[in-house]
Design a protein around this motif. Structure first.
Motif, PDB file in Angstrom:
ATOM      1  N   ILE A 139      -0.050  -1.537   6.327  1.00 38.16           N
ATOM      2  CA  ILE A 139       0.399  -0.566   5.322  1.00 38.16           C
ATOM      3  C   ILE A 139       0.651   0.788   5.970  1.00 38.16           C
ATOM      4  O   ILE A 139       1.696   1.416   5.765  1.00 38.16           O
ATOM      5  CB  ILE A 139      -0.652  -0.441   4.195  1.00 38.16           C
ATOM      6  CG1 ILE A 139      -0.744  -1.746   3.407  1.00 38.16           C
ATOM      7  CG2 ILE A 139      -0.307   0.710   3.260  1.00 38.16           C
ATOM      8  CD1 ILE A 139      -1.914  -1.778   2.445  1.00 38.16           C
ATOM      9  N   LEU A 239      -4.123   3.656  -3.288  1.00 41.60           N
ATOM     10  CA  LEU A 239      -3.993   2.203  -3.176  1.00 41.60           C
ATOM     11  C   LEU A 239      -4.554   1.525  -4.416  1.00 41.60           C
ATOM     12  O   LEU A 239      -5.621   1.887  -4.907  1.00 41.60           O
ATOM     13  CB  LEU A 239      -4.751   1.696  -1.943  1.00 41.60           C
ATOM     14  CG  LEU A 239      -4.905   0.172  -1.811  1.00 41.60           C
ATOM     15  CD1 LEU A 239      -3.550  -0.499  -1.573  1.00 41.60           C
ATOM     16  CD2 LEU A 239      -5.887  -0.175  -0.696  1.00 41.60           C
ATOM     17  N   VAL A 267       0.600   2.870  -3.176  1.00 42.30           N
ATOM     18  CA  VAL A 267       0.766   1.509  -2.664  1.00 42.30           C
ATOM     19  C   VAL A 267       0.136   0.551  -3.661  1.00 42.30           C
ATOM     20  O   VAL A 267      -1.035   0.692  -4.008  1.00 42.30           O
ATOM     21  CB  VAL A 267       0.096   1.347  -1.281  1.00 42.30           C
ATOM     22  CG1 VAL A 267       0.308  -0.073  -0.760  1.00 42.30           C
ATOM     23  CG2 VAL A 267       0.636   2.374  -0.291  1.00 42.30           C
ATOM     24  N   CYS A 340       3.900  -6.227  -1.378  1.00 42.39           N
ATOM     25  CA  CYS A 340       3.409  -4.855  -1.261  1.00 42.39           C
ATOM     26  C   CYS A 340       4.532  -3.900  -1.635  1.00 42.39           C
ATOM     27  O   CYS A 340       5.642  -3.979  -1.097  1.00 42.39           O
ATOM     28  CB  CYS A 340       2.937  -4.586   0.167  1.00 42.39           C
ATOM     29  SG  CYS A 340       2.414  -2.882   0.462  1.00 42.39           S
ATOM     30  N   ILE A 342       5.582   0.077  -1.801  1.00 40.42           N
ATOM     31  CA  ILE A 342       5.228   1.419  -1.327  1.00 40.42           C
ATOM     32  C   ILE A 342       6.173   2.420  -1.993  1.00 40.42           C
ATOM     33  O   ILE A 342       7.401   2.322  -1.876  1.00 40.42           O
ATOM     34  CB  ILE A 342       5.323   1.527   0.203  1.00 40.42           C
ATOM     35  CG1 ILE A 342       4.351   0.534   0.856  1.00 40.42           C
ATOM     36  CG2 ILE A 342       4.994   2.952   0.671  1.00 40.42           C
ATOM     37  CD1 ILE A 342       4.400   0.540   2.381  1.00 40.42           C
TER      38      ILE A 342
END
Length: 371
Positions: A139, A239, A267, A340, A342
């Motif tokens: 990440i 996160l 994220v 994921c 972002i």
């Protein structure tokens, strides 16, 4: 005759009396004009970045500031932090493994399931999802390599931090000022506290920064005002493993993101942010064009306009929203893989050169916890 009005003193005598009645320091004033000073700057306000650098409130300028009568203070410029090298990773992986040496994933899942059953907690948002060092490093590398810069300092915040693995990994992969996790389950919080003790007592090599880590027991939905609000203006990375988040958890996530600074990152895994909170300057182009054509040609008796002569309105975007800058399917410990997302908080009035739209990402392969 006492009824007569006393005679008025002469003008010379009046001037003499006025002069002698004035304080001494006023008599000595000269006619020289003193320069008018600007009021001192408010030291709580962020300094503006140099004109040749992009807008970024997380990277203070080198200008000096001082209140009137005080010595000027040099404001240090925050350093951009690159991804970790293979050599740097080795020492950090060893530290992570030391902190969580006796942790068994299946035991943590069982602890989570047992507490939820005992307390009749049916909320799937409490499902345990394991994190590891490699995932956090992926990440941070993605942010720094393609979507950054990411500077030193700032706060890393995780919503639903479990036993603290993601938080400790974040502290080892970037020199944050502070790393904070919030977990609601008592059993996982107790394990997190024990792990935090190990992190605090671990001997770090001199070249490895050791950010402060706080693992808090609490509900980030119900206690957002007390747990999150004091931190959010300094949070640069947030996160959330949102695989099993419901509507209330997603709304709490959006509420937290609204209070974060420009150029910060959110994220998420498995679930993206709600569409109405994601900035997209080209949202629904065909629908906007059709609406513009109808509006332009709605007046009777007026010749239809050519398409190229019709003004198309920009789409409405949330001024506090985030832009999707990266989407990637990653290997994760709680499943084979998960998507994921972002996001970066890019001001709506930012020049096009600062925008960084996401490239096409692979579809999520699926994520879940076997219970």
């Amino acid at each position: 005759d006492t009824s007569r009005t006393p005679s008025r003193p002469s003008r010379n005598l009046q001037r003499q009396q006025q002069t002698t009645s004035q304080p001494h320091h006023q008599q000595q004033q000269t006619k020289t004009k003193t320069p008018r000073h600007q009021p001192p700057k408010n030291l709580s306000e962020p300094t503006k970045p140099p004109s040749n650098s992009p807008k970024n409130p997380r990277k203070p300028s080198k200008t000096t500031m001082a209140a009137e009568g005080e010595a000027e203070v040099e404001v240090p410029e925050l350093k951009e932090v690159p991804p970790l090298t293979e050599e740097e990773l080795e020492a950090r992986v060893a530290l992570f493994d030391e902190v969580f040496a006796n942790i068994v994933t299946q035991d943590m899942k069982a602890k989570s399931i047992g507490e939820r059953k005992e307390n009749n907690l049916e909320d799937k948002a409490l499902t345990y999802s394991e994190f590891d060092f490699a995932l956090m490093n992926n990440i941070m590398t993605a942010i720094k390599t393609h979507k950054g810069p990411l500077f030193e300092k700032g706060i890393f915040l995780e919503l639903g931090s479990g036993i603290g693995k993601a938080c400790v990994a974040a502290a080892l992969t970037h020199p944050f000022e502070k790393v904070v996790g919030v977990e609601i389950l008592q059993g996982l919080s107790e394990v997190a506290t024990a792990s935090l003790t190990k992190y605090t007592e671990a001997q770090f090599p001199e070249e490895v920064p050791k950010p402060e880590v706080q693992l808090l027991k609490g509900d980030f939905v119900a206690e957002a005002q007390t747990l999150l609000d004091p931190l959010l203006p300094q949070v640069t990375v947030l996160l959330a493993v949102a695989t099993f988040f419901g509507d209330k958890e997603m709304q709490a996530l959006v509420g937290a993101a609204r209070k974060m600074v420009d150029c910060s990152f959110v994220v998420t895994f498995s679930q993206p942010l709600p569409e109405n909170f994601v900035v997209d300057k080209d949202r629904h182009p065909k629908q906007r064009m059709a609406a513009a054509v109808r509006k332009a040609n709605s007046k009777p008796g007026v010749a239809p306009k050519k398409t190229e002569d019709i003004h198309v309105e920009n789409p409405e975007n949330d001024p506090d929203g985030f832009t999707l800058v990266h989407q990637e399917t990653m290997a994760v410990p709680w499943s084979e893989s998960a998507t994921c997302y972002i996001y970066k908080k890019i001001p709506l009035d930012a020049p096009a050169s600062e925008e960084n739209p996401a490239e096409e990402g692979a579809e999520e392969a699926g994520a879940g916890e076997a219970e």
